[in-house]
Design a protein around this motif. Structure first.
Motif, PDB file in Angstrom:
ATOM      1  N   SER A  34      33.578  31.561  44.249  1.00  0.00           N
ATOM      2  CA  SER A  34      34.717  31.925  43.648  1.00  0.00           C
ATOM      3  C   SER A  34      35.441  32.423  44.808  1.00  0.00           C
ATOM      4  O   SER A  34      35.040  33.197  45.899  1.00  0.00           O
ATOM      5  CB  SER A  34      34.608  33.287  42.592  1.00  0.00           C
ATOM      6  N   THR A  35      36.822  32.156  45.192  1.00  0.00           N
ATOM      7  CA  THR A  35      37.567  32.587  46.424  1.00  0.00           C
ATOM      8  C   THR A  35      37.846  34.120  46.410  1.00  0.00           C
ATOM      9  O   THR A  35      37.564  34.553  47.494  1.00  0.00           O
ATOM     10  CB  THR A  35      39.027  32.006  46.329  1.00  0.00           C
ATOM     11  N   ASN A  36      37.375  34.781  45.207  1.00  0.00           N
ATOM     12  CA  ASN A  36      37.564  36.106  45.435  1.00  0.00           C
ATOM     13  C   ASN A  36      36.255  36.722  46.056  1.00  0.00           C
ATOM     14  O   ASN A  36      36.065  37.490  46.922  1.00  0.00           O
ATOM     15  CB  ASN A  36      37.752  36.805  44.039  1.00  0.00           C
ATOM     16  N   GLN A  62      36.106  25.588  41.984  1.00  0.00           N
ATOM     17  CA  GLN A  62      35.348  26.877  42.145  1.00  0.00           C
ATOM     18  C   GLN A  62      34.017  26.679  41.316  1.00  0.00           C
ATOM     19  O   GLN A  62      34.451  25.867  39.865  1.00  0.00           O
ATOM     20  CB  GLN A  62      36.031  27.977  41.772  1.00  0.00           C
ATOM     21  N   LYS A 108      36.404  33.470  38.352  1.00  0.00           N
ATOM     22  CA  LYS A 108      36.303  34.415  37.564  1.00  0.00           C
ATOM     23  C   LYS A 108      37.628  34.882  37.056  1.00  0.00           C
ATOM     24  O   LYS A 108      38.500  34.888  37.746  1.00  0.00           O
ATOM     25  CB  LYS A 108      35.917  35.888  38.361  1.00  0.00           C
ATOM     26  N   GLY A 109      37.752  35.328  35.661  1.00  0.00           N
ATOM     27  CA  GLY A 109      38.926  35.934  35.245  1.00  0.00           C
ATOM     28  C   GLY A 109      38.912  37.306  35.314  1.00  0.00           C
ATOM     29  O   GLY A 109      37.932  37.940  35.450  1.00  0.00           O
ATOM     30  N   ARG A 110      39.901  37.845  34.410  1.00  0.00           N
ATOM     31  CA  ARG A 110      39.821  39.407  34.346  1.00  0.00           C
ATOM     32  C   ARG A 110      38.807  39.572  33.075  1.00  0.00           C
ATOM     33  O   ARG A 110      38.376  38.820  32.182  1.00  0.00           O
ATOM     34  CB  ARG A 110      41.274  39.750  33.712  1.00  0.00           C
ATOM     35  N   TRP A 132      36.891  31.489  34.818  1.00  0.00           N
ATOM     36  CA  TRP A 132      38.239  30.888  35.067  1.00  0.00           C
ATOM     37  C   TRP A 132      37.965  29.374  35.378  1.00  0.00           C
ATOM     38  O   TRP A 132      37.641  29.063  36.129  1.00  0.00           O
ATOM     39  CB  TRP A 132      38.953  31.592  36.300  1.00  0.00           C
ATOM     40  N   MET A 166      43.221  30.578  44.460  1.00  0.00           N
ATOM     41  CA  MET A 166      43.650  31.093  45.930  1.00  0.00           C
ATOM     42  C   MET A 166      43.325  32.453  45.861  1.00  0.00           C
ATOM     43  O   MET A 166      43.443  33.376  44.818  1.00  0.00           O
ATOM     44  CB  MET A 166      45.103  30.844  46.158  1.00  0.00           C
ATOM     45  N   ASP A 172      49.547  38.230  33.379  1.00  0.00           N
ATOM     46  CA  ASP A 172      49.342  36.633  33.196  1.00  0.00           C
ATOM     47  C   ASP A 172      50.726  36.133  33.159  1.00  0.00           C
ATOM     48  O   ASP A 172      51.778  36.673  32.385  1.00  0.00           O
ATOM     49  CB  ASP A 172      48.939  36.562  31.664  1.00  0.00           C
ATOM     50  N   LYS A 224      49.335  30.434  28.481  1.00  0.00           N
ATOM     51  CA  LYS A 224      49.151  30.978  29.809  1.00  0.00           C
ATOM     52  C   LYS A 224      49.070  29.686  31.005  1.00  0.00           C
ATOM     53  O   LYS A 224      48.331  28.708  30.620  1.00  0.00           O
ATOM     54  CB  LYS A 224      47.793  31.531  29.684  1.00  0.00           C
ATOM     55  N   GLY A 274      46.915  33.372  36.153  1.00  0.00           N
ATOM     56  CA  GLY A 274      46.230  34.458  35.969  1.00  0.00           C
ATOM     57  C   GLY A 274      46.114  35.142  37.532  1.00  0.00           C
ATOM     58  O   GLY A 274      45.893  34.312  38.396  1.00  0.00           O
ATOM     59  N   ILE A 312      44.332  34.436  42.888  1.00  0.00           N
ATOM     60  CA  ILE A 312      45.495  33.754  42.183  1.00  0.00           C
ATOM     61  C   ILE A 312      45.103  32.443  41.531  1.00  0.00           C
ATOM     62  O   ILE A 312      44.620  31.756  42.323  1.00  0.00           O
ATOM     63  CB  ILE A 312      46.770  33.700  42.668  1.00  0.00           C
TER      64      ILE A 312
HETATM   65  C1  BTN Z   1      42.845  35.979  34.627  1.00  0.00           C
HETATM   66  O1  BTN Z   1      41.857  36.126  33.900  1.00  0.00           O
HETATM   67  O2  BTN Z   1      43.880  35.970  33.960  1.00  0.00           O
HETATM   68  C2  BTN Z   1      42.801  36.083  36.262  1.00  0.00           C
HETATM   69  C3  BTN Z   1      42.180  34.702  36.653  1.00  0.00           C
HETATM   70  C4  BTN Z   1      42.053  34.687  38.100  1.00  0.00           C
HETATM   71  C5  BTN Z   1      41.612  33.400  38.425  1.00  0.00           C
HETATM   72  C6  BTN Z   1      41.748  33.088  40.108  1.00  0.00           C
HETATM   73  S1  BTN Z   1      41.149  31.578  40.707  1.00  0.00           S
HETATM   74  C7  BTN Z   1      41.203  32.208  42.319  1.00  0.00           C
HETATM   75  C8  BTN Z   1      40.598  33.480  42.323  1.00  0.00           C
HETATM   76  N1  BTN Z   1      39.050  33.306  42.487  1.00  0.00           N
HETATM   77  C9  BTN Z   1      38.583  33.521  40.950  1.00  0.00           C
HETATM   78  O3  BTN Z   1      37.329  33.448  40.941  1.00  0.00           O
HETATM   79  N2  BTN Z   1      39.520  34.262  40.234  1.00  0.00           N
HETATM   80  C10 BTN Z   1      40.656  34.174  40.937  1.00  0.00           C
END
Ligand code: BTN
Length: 237
Positions: A15-17, A36, A40-42, A47, A57, A99, A106, A109, A123
């Protein structure tokens, strides 16, 4: 650009995060991955991060001196992203907190993570997914390709970084105006359903306050919602 200082491309990453949580702190480092393995999402969701199909990113910032402004990070960065996309089509809008939607689906995110010594802003934008690619998600989703928005990945990254740089600067200088966000997030006066880990309730949205919280009138009380805890849906009428 004032804050964003370096751009790093990776072929594949979990995951870039998460990547930016591990590296030595470098204010303004941006990482873009082609895929990835654990996007990961929220709210603990995953994701979808198919190879080459999306923009994945994350940007690393050092903690600002006054961390109070970080409560607006989520909505300020959403404003930065939607402003870029609206240059290509006016139909993009925001669903609180961050979002990006178009035509009820959508398309992008944002996942801000505030840690002890750093801020990581992730993002994800669906770029080239087909309807088939997005068919197994738990909410309606679309991509720029499906919406006939044609913009190269490199130009998009460039525009996003410039826009995010401007909004990050507004944020730390206490100059970000929630009214601008509200313009792109048409939820005021709408009947909404609020869901959280504790369950769900309905109410009328009275607007977004100066801290970026959503104010909801349930009929029996006025609730102030913090973005990290809940998700909302505008009720069909
Ligand atoms: C959401 O749930 O709406 C947030 C999604 C965010 C996805 C991005 S992709 C780049 C970065 N790395 C991740 O693992 N998640 C965010």
């Amino acid at each position: 650009m004032k804050h964003i200082s370096e751009l790093l491309f990776l072929e594949e990453v979990d995951s870039t995060n998460d990547y930016l949580k591990m590296v030595p702190l470098k204010h303004g480092l941006c990482v873009v991955a082609n895929s990835q393995t654990r996007g990961k999402g929220r709210r603990g969701k995953s994701w979808i991060s198919l190879k080459g199909k999306g923009l994945y990113m994350s940007i690393l910032f050092g903690k600002p001196e006054n961390t109070d402004c970080l409560k607006l990070l989520s909505i300020a960065s959403a404003t930065a992203v939607v402003r870029v996309l609206r240059r290509f089509k006016s139909g993009f809008y925001l669903k609180w907190p961050n979002d990006v939607y178009i035509n009820g689906k959508k398309v992008a995110g944002i996942l801000p993570e505030i840690l002890r010594d750093r801020v990581v802003l992730g993002i994800g934008i669906n770029l080239y997914h087909s309807p088939q690619d997005l068919s197994n998600l738990d909410q309606p989703a679309t991509s720029l390709l499906i919406e006939n928005v044609s913009i190269g990945r490199k130009s998009l990254i460039n525009l996003l970084l410039r826009s995010l740089d401007v909004y990050f600067d507004l944020l730390i200088n206490g100059e970000f105006d929630v009214k601008e966000y509200e313009f792109f997030c048409p939820v005021k006066d709408k009947e909404i359903v609020v869901s959280s880990a504790k369950g769900s309730f309905e109410g009328k949205c009275l607007g977004i306050d100066r801290d970026g919280c959503l104010i909801v009138d349930t009929g029996t009380s006025i609730k102030r919602l913090i973005s990290s805890d809940v998700s909302i849906r505008v009720k069909d009428v």
